[in-house]
Design a protein around this motif. Structure first.
Motif, PDB file in Angstrom:
ATOM      1  N   GLY A  78      31.521  48.914  51.050  1.00 58.84           N
ATOM      2  CA  GLY A  78      30.218  49.334  51.568  1.00 58.84           C
ATOM      3  C   GLY A  78      29.863  48.692  52.895  1.00 58.84           C
ATOM      4  N   THR A  79      30.592  47.647  53.291  1.00 60.39           N
ATOM      5  CA  THR A  79      30.486  46.921  54.573  1.00 60.39           C
ATOM      6  C   THR A  79      29.088  46.363  54.857  1.00 60.39           C
ATOM      7  OG1 THR A  79      30.014  48.806  56.082  1.00 60.39           O
ATOM      8  CG2 THR A  79      32.348  48.363  55.545  1.00 60.39           C
ATOM      9  N   GLY A  80      28.317  46.129  53.807  1.00 63.17           N
ATOM     10  CA  GLY A  80      26.996  45.538  54.000  1.00 63.17           C
ATOM     11  C   GLY A  80      26.953  44.061  53.627  1.00 63.17           C
ATOM     12  N   SER A  81      28.049  43.549  53.053  1.00 60.40           N
ATOM     13  CA  SER A  81      28.131  42.140  52.645  1.00 60.40           C
ATOM     14  C   SER A  81      29.534  41.618  52.930  1.00 60.40           C
ATOM     15  CB  SER A  81      27.842  41.976  51.147  1.00 60.40           C
ATOM     16  OG  SER A  81      26.555  42.409  50.820  1.00 60.40           O
ATOM     17  N   SER A  82      29.608  40.326  53.233  1.00 63.52           N
ATOM     18  CA  SER A  82      30.910  39.705  53.500  1.00 63.52           C
ATOM     19  C   SER A  82      30.997  38.368  52.781  1.00 63.52           C
ATOM     20  CB  SER A  82      31.102  39.479  55.006  1.00 63.52           C
ATOM     21  OG  SER A  82      30.196  38.479  55.464  1.00 63.52           O
ATOM     22  N   VAL A  83      32.213  37.947  52.461  1.00 67.28           N
ATOM     23  CA  VAL A  83      32.403  36.643  51.816  1.00 67.28           C
ATOM     24  C   VAL A  83      32.052  35.514  52.787  1.00 67.28           C
ATOM     25  CG1 VAL A  83      34.135  37.446  50.164  1.00 67.28           C
ATOM     26  CG2 VAL A  83      34.880  36.636  52.409  1.00 67.28           C
ATOM     27  N   ARG A  84      32.041  35.819  54.077  1.00 69.92           N
ATOM     28  CA  ARG A  84      31.714  34.814  55.097  1.00 69.92           C
ATOM     29  C   ARG A  84      30.254  34.375  54.994  1.00 69.92           C
ATOM     30  NH1 ARG A  84      30.113  34.767  60.653  1.00 69.92           N
ATOM     31  NH2 ARG A  84      29.619  36.989  60.527  1.00 69.92           N
ATOM     32  N   LEU A  85      29.367  35.318  54.693  1.00 68.95           N
ATOM     33  CA  LEU A  85      27.933  35.019  54.668  1.00 68.95           C
ATOM     34  C   LEU A  85      27.306  35.104  53.285  1.00 68.95           C
ATOM     35  CD1 LEU A  85      26.746  36.954  57.880  1.00 68.95           C
ATOM     36  CD2 LEU A  85      27.293  34.527  57.665  1.00 68.95           C
ATOM     37  N   ASP A  86      27.921  35.858  52.381  1.00 75.06           N
ATOM     38  CA  ASP A  86      27.343  36.076  51.053  1.00 75.06           C
ATOM     39  C   ASP A  86      28.090  35.206  50.036  1.00 75.06           C
ATOM     40  OD1 ASP A  86      26.630  37.032  48.521  1.00 75.06           O
ATOM     41  OD2 ASP A  86      26.435  39.113  49.189  1.00 75.06           O
ATOM     42  N   LYS A  87      27.470  34.077  49.671  1.00 69.25           N
ATOM     43  CA  LYS A  87      28.129  33.117  48.784  1.00 69.25           C
ATOM     44  C   LYS A  87      28.365  33.697  47.387  1.00 69.25           C
ATOM     45  CE  LYS A  87      28.388  30.513  52.135  1.00 69.25           C
ATOM     46  NZ  LYS A  87      29.647  30.726  52.862  1.00 69.25           N
ATOM     47  N   GLU A  88      27.464  34.565  46.953  1.00 68.94           N
ATOM     48  CA  GLU A  88      27.618  35.192  45.638  1.00 68.94           C
ATOM     49  C   GLU A  88      28.857  36.092  45.617  1.00 68.94           C
ATOM     50  OE1 GLU A  88      25.004  38.165  42.852  1.00 68.94           O
ATOM     51  OE2 GLU A  88      23.881  36.749  44.097  1.00 68.94           O
ATOM     52  N   LEU A  89      29.042  36.856  46.687  1.00 65.73           N
ATOM     53  CA  LEU A  89      30.217  37.727  46.798  1.00 65.73           C
ATOM     54  C   LEU A  89      31.485  36.886  46.922  1.00 65.73           C
ATOM     55  CD1 LEU A  89      31.504  40.542  47.105  1.00 65.73           C
ATOM     56  CD2 LEU A  89      30.982  40.429  49.552  1.00 65.73           C
ATOM     57  N   ASP A  90      31.416  35.817  47.694  1.00 69.65           N
ATOM     58  CA  ASP A  90      32.562  34.926  47.854  1.00 69.65           C
ATOM     59  C   ASP A  90      33.005  34.368  46.498  1.00 69.65           C
ATOM     60  OD1 ASP A  90      34.473  33.418  49.379  1.00 69.65           O
ATOM     61  OD2 ASP A  90      33.215  31.655  49.095  1.00 69.65           O
ATOM     62  N   LEU A  91      32.034  33.955  45.687  1.00 73.82           N
ATOM     63  CA  LEU A  91      32.327  33.428  44.349  1.00 73.82           C
ATOM     64  C   LEU A  91      32.901  34.521  43.447  1.00 73.82           C
ATOM     65  CD1 LEU A  91      32.191  31.118  42.284  1.00 73.82           C
ATOM     66  CD2 LEU A  91      29.834  31.828  41.776  1.00 73.82           C
ATOM     67  N   ALA A  92      32.353  35.743  43.563  1.00 78.86           N
ATOM     68  CA  ALA A  92      32.832  36.862  42.733  1.00 78.86           C
ATOM     69  C   ALA A  92      34.296  37.184  43.037  1.00 78.86           C
ATOM     70  CB  ALA A  92      31.963  38.094  42.966  1.00 78.86           C
ATOM     71  N   VAL A  93      34.670  37.159  44.315  1.00 78.52           N
ATOM     72  CA  VAL A  93      36.063  37.430  44.700  1.00 78.52           C
ATOM     73  C   VAL A  93      36.971  36.307  44.185  1.00 78.52           C
ATOM     74  CG1 VAL A  93      37.661  37.678  46.645  1.00 78.52           C
ATOM     75  CG2 VAL A  93      35.463  38.874  46.685  1.00 78.52           C
ATOM     76  N   LYS A  94      36.525  35.058  44.317  1.00 72.77           N
ATOM     77  CA  LYS A  94      37.330  33.925  43.818  1.00 72.77           C
ATOM     78  C   LYS A  94      37.477  33.986  42.298  1.00 72.77           C
ATOM     79  CE  LYS A  94      36.377  30.769  47.633  1.00 72.77           C
ATOM     80  NZ  LYS A  94      35.419  29.789  48.184  1.00 72.77           N
ATOM     81  N   THR A  95      36.416  34.382  41.617  1.00 71.43           N
ATOM     82  CA  THR A  95      36.472  34.523  40.159  1.00 71.43           C
ATOM     83  C   THR A  95      37.480  35.593  39.753  1.00 71.43           C
ATOM     84  OG1 THR A  95      34.151  33.853  39.966  1.00 71.43           O
ATOM     85  CG2 THR A  95      35.091  35.034  38.092  1.00 71.43           C
ATOM     86  N   MET A  96      37.480  36.715  40.475  1.00 70.76           N
ATOM     87  CA  MET A  96      38.442  37.794  40.223  1.00 70.76           C
ATOM     88  C   MET A  96      39.875  37.275  40.335  1.00 70.76           C
ATOM     89  SD  MET A  96      39.092  41.134  42.659  1.00 70.76           S
ATOM     90  CE  MET A  96      39.678  40.074  44.011  1.00 70.76           C
ATOM     91  N   VAL A  97      40.134  36.508  41.384  1.00 70.64           N
ATOM     92  CA  VAL A  97      41.481  35.973  41.610  1.00 70.64           C
ATOM     93  C   VAL A  97      41.858  34.994  40.489  1.00 70.64           C
ATOM     94  CG1 VAL A  97      42.937  34.610  43.171  1.00 70.64           C
ATOM     95  CG2 VAL A  97      41.361  36.322  44.104  1.00 70.64           C
ATOM     96  N   GLU A  98      40.916  34.134  40.094  1.00 66.57           N
ATOM     97  CA  GLU A  98      41.178  33.167  39.016  1.00 66.57           C
ATOM     98  C   GLU A  98      41.479  33.878  37.698  1.00 66.57           C
ATOM     99  OE1 GLU A  98      41.686  29.851  39.167  1.00 66.57           O
ATOM    100  OE2 GLU A  98      41.627  30.329  41.317  1.00 66.57           O
ATOM    101  N   ILE A  99      40.685  34.893  37.392  1.00 63.95           N
ATOM    102  CA  ILE A  99      40.904  35.671  36.157  1.00 63.95           C
ATOM    103  C   ILE A  99      42.299  36.300  36.163  1.00 63.95           C
ATOM    104  CG2 ILE A  99      40.220  37.827  34.993  1.00 63.95           C
ATOM    105  CD1 ILE A  99      37.293  37.031  35.545  1.00 63.95           C
ATOM    106  N   SER A 100      42.714  36.785  37.310  1.00 56.42           N
ATOM    107  CA  SER A 100      44.028  37.452  37.409  1.00 56.42           C
ATOM    108  C   SER A 100      45.180  36.484  37.129  1.00 56.42           C
ATOM    109  CB  SER A 100      44.203  38.078  38.791  1.00 56.42           C
ATOM    110  OG  SER A 100      44.465  37.098  39.784  1.00 56.42           O
ATOM    111  N   LYS A 101      44.924  35.195  37.375  1.00 52.08           N
ATOM    112  CA  LYS A 101      45.978  34.193  37.161  1.00 52.08           C
ATOM    113  C   LYS A 101      46.081  33.757  35.702  1.00 52.08           C
ATOM    114  CE  LYS A 101      45.646  32.271  41.847  1.00 52.08           C
ATOM    115  NZ  LYS A 101      45.097  31.156  42.648  1.00 52.08           N
ATOM    116  N   THR A 102      45.051  34.063  34.931  1.00 53.03           N
ATOM    117  CA  THR A 102      45.032  33.609  33.532  1.00 53.03           C
ATOM    118  C   THR A 102      45.471  34.693  32.560  1.00 53.03           C
ATOM    119  OG1 THR A 102      42.722  34.257  33.225  1.00 53.03           O
ATOM    120  CG2 THR A 102      43.132  32.027  34.050  1.00 53.03           C
ATOM    121  N   GLN A 103      45.819  35.880  33.107  1.00 57.12           N
ATOM    122  CA  GLN A 103      46.163  37.012  32.242  1.00 57.12           C
ATOM    123  C   GLN A 103      47.499  37.629  32.641  1.00 57.12           C
ATOM    124  OE1 GLN A 103      43.108  39.981  32.110  1.00 57.12           O
ATOM    125  NE2 GLN A 103      41.454  38.502  31.948  1.00 57.12           N
ATOM    126  N   PRO A 104      48.191  38.211  31.650  1.00 56.56           N
ATOM    127  CA  PRO A 104      49.435  38.932  31.971  1.00 56.56           C
ATOM    128  C   PRO A 104      49.121  40.348  32.467  1.00 56.56           C
ATOM    129  CG  PRO A 104      49.078  38.931  29.608  1.00 56.56           C
ATOM    130  CD  PRO A 104      47.927  38.178  30.197  1.00 56.56           C
TER     131      PRO A 104
END
Length: 468
Positions: A78-104
């Motif tokens: 949607g290009t209205g938010s970025s991980v650079r400025l939106d800490k909530e979005l930054d955390l959501a992306v990091k959470t996604m990556v962490e979840i992907s590492k804990t599952q097959p």
């Protein structure tokens, strides 16, 4: 969305050779419901809209990796938010990556996670390569196809946008869910690469299957625009309005296309009526970037035509101002600048230019920031010079980059605002060195798009000041 459309459960996704790593049938169905609304550009109220579906999806399975992928991907695309400025979005992306590492996860799902993570860093090209990796092995992965399509659009990669769909198109047989919408995606890529007849044929085929397919309507609006078929385009939009006006994510943009025909033929009052009745209310209701750039582009085009837009820039400014330091897309930045200049907000103008300068100096892998120094900044500075009454300087900034502006993304019709800016700057130049630039540009424009009333008006203007 048709109420009868059955949403796919775990087994249905396996049968489609697109297995999802969750045991929750509810999560699978909500993933499908979200994907379908994204493809159709419509929040289905009976499902609770995209936001409602994503909330229920996360509740159904909080660790469903593809649920996080589609949720984060949609915010980023949607290009209205970025991980650079939106800490909530930054955390959501990091959470996604962490979840992907804990599952097959399947290799396909891992690629989806990597693609969204890469897109979040601003490396759109690499993200598109990852989505293409998915499509080679899974040609009916609609999420990969649509994310890649949008990614290419933001990069100005017109051929890739077309060919990405061409490579998988034969696999989208009528029995595959959402197959008719692939016709719409393909038709848009064909249109942007000047295959107007093929684009028109495919878009009409898609509309035969679903007359409410707003994206295929949108392709046909472009075809009429690029052929300067003003009356035919206007009649088509009027005739089909009842079919697409409820596609809340695209209706405003389709109204914008309708208004372009009116501006083309010089019916400015009717264009402003569409703006006041549909475009501004949509912007104020949604705040989306597409509605924002539509509003800015339309008012700026009207002003170049010599039309007074009254206090309308003041209505756009409060919605735009919070995004002046986003610097997610250079295309967006240029349109934001139109608003701050139009509203005579010097502080926001300065903030935008300063921020753009800063990201251009440490771009990292962000494709937009890498392009800012050579294309984004000169384009924005040209807008400032034009507004300040320095057409010669605006022309000197624009002319060397005119064939690179495609790199900031958007469609040919959207970027035409910058072609018009260059022509208006040339028409108002005082330097003898620039005397014949307007004539050259207008001859070129007339050759590429004959019978355009707007071009004819500009030629008359050039003739009046002895430039033709």
């Amino acid at each position: 969305m048709a109420a009868s459309s059955p949403m796919r459960d775990c087994q249905a996704w396996k049968d489609a050779k697109l297995p999802l790593s969750t045991t929750s049938n509810e999560a699978c169905k909500l993933f499908d419901a979200t994907l379908t609304q994204y493809v159709k550009w419509t929040n289905d109220k009976s499902l609770g809209g995209i936001e409602g579906c994503l909330t229920k999806l996360k509740a159904a399975d909080p660790t469903f990796a593809m649920g996080h992928v589609i949720s984060n991907g949609l915010v980023l695309i949607g290009t209205g938010s970025s991980v650079r400025l939106d800490k909530e979005l930054d955390l959501a992306v990091k959470t996604m990556v962490e979840i992907s590492k804990t599952q097959p996860l399947t290799p396909r799902e891992q690629l989806h996670v990597s693609a969204v993570e890469t897109f979040a860093k601003g490396n759109f090209q690499k993200a598109c390569e990852l989505w293409e990796d998915i499509l080679r092995d899974h040609p009916t992965d609609m999420l990969a196809l649509k994310f890649a399509h949008d990614g290419y659009f933001y990069l100005g990669y017109k051929e890739q946008m077309r060919d990405s769909v061409a490579r998988v198109y034969p696999f989208w047989t009528p029995d595959v869910p959402l197959s008719s919408y692939v016709k719409g995606l393909y038709s848009f890529g064909l249109m942007e690469t000047n295959f107007y007849d093929q684009a028109e044929k495919l878009a009409k085929e898609a509309l035969t299957v679903d007359p409410t397919d707003a994206w295929s309507v949108h392709t046909l609006a472009h075809v009429h625009e690029m052929r300067a078929e003003v009356e035919a385009g206007q009649q088509f939009m009027q005739r089909s309005e009842s079919q697409w006006k409820d596609s809340d994510m695209l209706a405003c943009h389709n109204y914008w296309h309708w208004a372009l025909y009116l501006i083309e033929k010089g019916d400015y009052e009717a264009a402003l009526t569409i703006y006041d009745d549909h475009i501004l209310p949509s912007l104020q209701g949604s705040g989306t970037m597409l509605d924002m750039v539509d509003s800015c582009s339309m008012l700026f085009r009207l002003q170049m035509e010599g039309v007074s837009v009254g206090q309308r820039w003041q209505d756009v400014l409060p919605v735009m101002r919070p995004h002046s330091r986003d610097h997610i897309l250079l295309f967006n930045d240029a349109h934001f600048l139109m608003a701050s200049l139009g509203a005579q907000d010097r502080q926001t103008t300065q903030d935008l230019l300063t921020g753009l300068q800063e990201v251009s100096e440490s771009p990292g892998e962000n494709c937009q920031h890498l392009l800012a120094r050579d294309v984004g900044l000169p384009l924005c500075l040209a807008l400032v010079e034009f507004k300040d009454g320095n057409p010669d300087r605006a022309l000197e900034l624009l002319l060397p980059i005119r064939y690179r502006i495609v790199q900031i993304g958007g469609s040919d019709a959207q970027r035409d605002v910058f072609n018009q800016l260059l022509i208006h700057a040339a028409l108002n130049c005082t330097s003898s060195a620039h005397r014949n630039v307007a004539r050259s540009l207008l001859m070129e424009r007339d050759a590429l798009k004959p019978n355009s009333p707007l071009t004819e008006r500009l030629i008359r203007k050039a003739t009046a000041v002895h430039l033709m």
